[in-house]
Design an enzyme around this catalytic site. Structure first.
Site, mmCIF file in Angstrom:
data_model
loop_
_atom_site.group_PDB
_atom_site.id
_atom_site.type_symbol
_atom_site.label_atom_id
_atom_site.label_comp_id
_atom_site.label_asym_id
_atom_site.label_seq_id
_atom_site.Cartn_x
_atom_site.Cartn_y
_atom_site.Cartn_z
ATOM 1 N N TYR A 48 0.833 -1.205 0.000
ATOM 2 C CA TYR A 48 0.000 0.000 0.000
ATOM 3 C C TYR A 48 0.869 1.257 0.000
ATOM 4 O O TYR A 48 0.443 2.297 -0.466
ATOM 5 C CB TYR A 48 -0.882 0.035 1.260
ATOM 6 C CG TYR A 48 -2.110 -0.841 1.226
ATOM 7 C CD1 TYR A 48 -2.314 -1.793 0.228
ATOM 8 C CD2 TYR A 48 -3.068 -0.732 2.224
ATOM 9 C CE1 TYR A 48 -3.443 -2.596 0.222
ATOM 10 C CE2 TYR A 48 -4.197 -1.523 2.231
ATOM 11 C CZ TYR A 48 -4.394 -2.460 1.234
ATOM 12 O OH TYR A 48 -5.512 -3.244 1.242
ATOM 13 N N CYS A 79 -1.839 -1.332 9.761
ATOM 14 C CA CYS A 79 -1.047 -0.885 8.619
ATOM 15 C C CYS A 79 -0.844 0.617 8.778
ATOM 16 O O CYS A 79 -1.833 1.367 8.847
ATOM 17 C CB CYS A 79 -1.793 -1.190 7.316
ATOM 18 S SG CYS A 79 -1.038 -0.501 5.820
ATOM 19 N N CYS A 190 6.377 0.681 9.971
ATOM 20 C CA CYS A 190 5.523 -0.163 9.127
ATOM 21 C C CYS A 190 5.399 -1.487 9.855
ATOM 22 O O CYS A 190 6.385 -1.987 10.409
ATOM 23 C CB CYS A 190 6.146 -0.351 7.741
ATOM 24 S SG CYS A 190 5.336 -1.629 6.722
#
Length: 263
Positions: A48, A79, A190
């Site tokens: 993403y 996320c 992340c």
């Protein structure tokens, strides 16, 4: 309308752009072992972090709706990129639903000591978003902060590569410009990156503290569920169901392997 006592036994929905959010799922299970979980990984559309904002929002809402259709009583956006892009909009659309996102653990890193040097590893989109820029600005007078976009790192984790020499060489090249800055800490911005923690540690050394936001996210979800009277009263360990947009047996085996791994 489902009764509140029935709803308490419903699962917590957790989603990520792939398998990285399993690092958050690990923390959720530590904090709430008696809860049930559905983990949805969208590996088909990973990463993403290099996609346009509107596409990330669209994918995030699709994931949320999938989990809600399966009866999720709360959502964890595991996320960083999706959190930056969509969490505020999700809370507007589902005002009664406990929703928790994740952001880089910059606060504890910046406050760990007097004016530390902090490297923040994150996806290109996370680094570009106003949410992250505001977070950096909040602690700019407390620490020397170096944002480092890391395109390509999550792909190693998605492939199940956590300890190869190729990963070491990739990280060595990525981190080399910062190794002479006498870093005090590295923030893993992340949810995939904690799975590369051991290799990152090998490069930056034992004197550098490594932070990630998984534990704080888990505690916040517990707080929100408690406030909504939705904590599961069961005393037995709950179950975990894995789903992935790449629904191969190899992908599900990777999910199970990562969940059992200490990171």
């Amino acid at each position: 309308m489902m009764a509140i006592d029935e709803k308490r036994g419903c699962p917590i929905g957790v989603f990520d752009s792939g398998v990285g959010g399993i690092s958050v799922l690990q923390e959720l299970i530590k904090v709430m072992p008696n809860e049930n979980y559905i983990y949805l990984g969208d590996s088909k559309h990973a990463p993403y972090g290099t996609k346009p904002l509107e596409e990330v929002r669209s994918l995030s809402f699709r994931n949320a709706e999938d989990l809600l259709a399966q009866g999720a009583k709360g959502l964890v956006v595991a996320c960083n990129t999706a959190t930056s892009a969509a969490v505020r909009l999700m809370r507007g659309k589902y005002p009664q639903l406990p929703i928790v996102g994740i952001e880089p653990a910059l606060k504890p890193a910046a406050l760990e000591k007097e004016h530390p040097r902090v490297l923040v590893m994150a996806t290109p989109m996370t680094v570009q978003q106003d949410k992250f820029k505001q977070l950096m600005a909040r602690y700019a007078d407390k620490a020397e902060i170096y944002p480092l976009p890391c395109p390509g790192l999550m792909e190693f984790v998605e492939a199940g590569d956590l300890d190869s020499e190729q990963l070491h060489d990739f990280l060595q090249q990525l981190l080399a410009p910062y190794l002479d800055k006498h870093l005090d800490s590295v923030v893993l911005g992340c949810t995939h990156y904690p799975f590369a923690r051991k290799m990152i540690r090998r490069i930056v050394g034992d004197s550098v503290t490594i932070f990630d936001g998984g534990e704080g996210t888990a505690r916040e979800m517990r707080r929100r569920l408690a406030a909504a009277d939705l904590l599961n009263p069961a005393t037995e360990p709950g179950w975990v169901k894995f789903e992935n947009s790449v629904s191969t047996e190899a992908e599900l085996q990777l999910c199970r392997r990562l969940l059992k791994q200490e990171i």
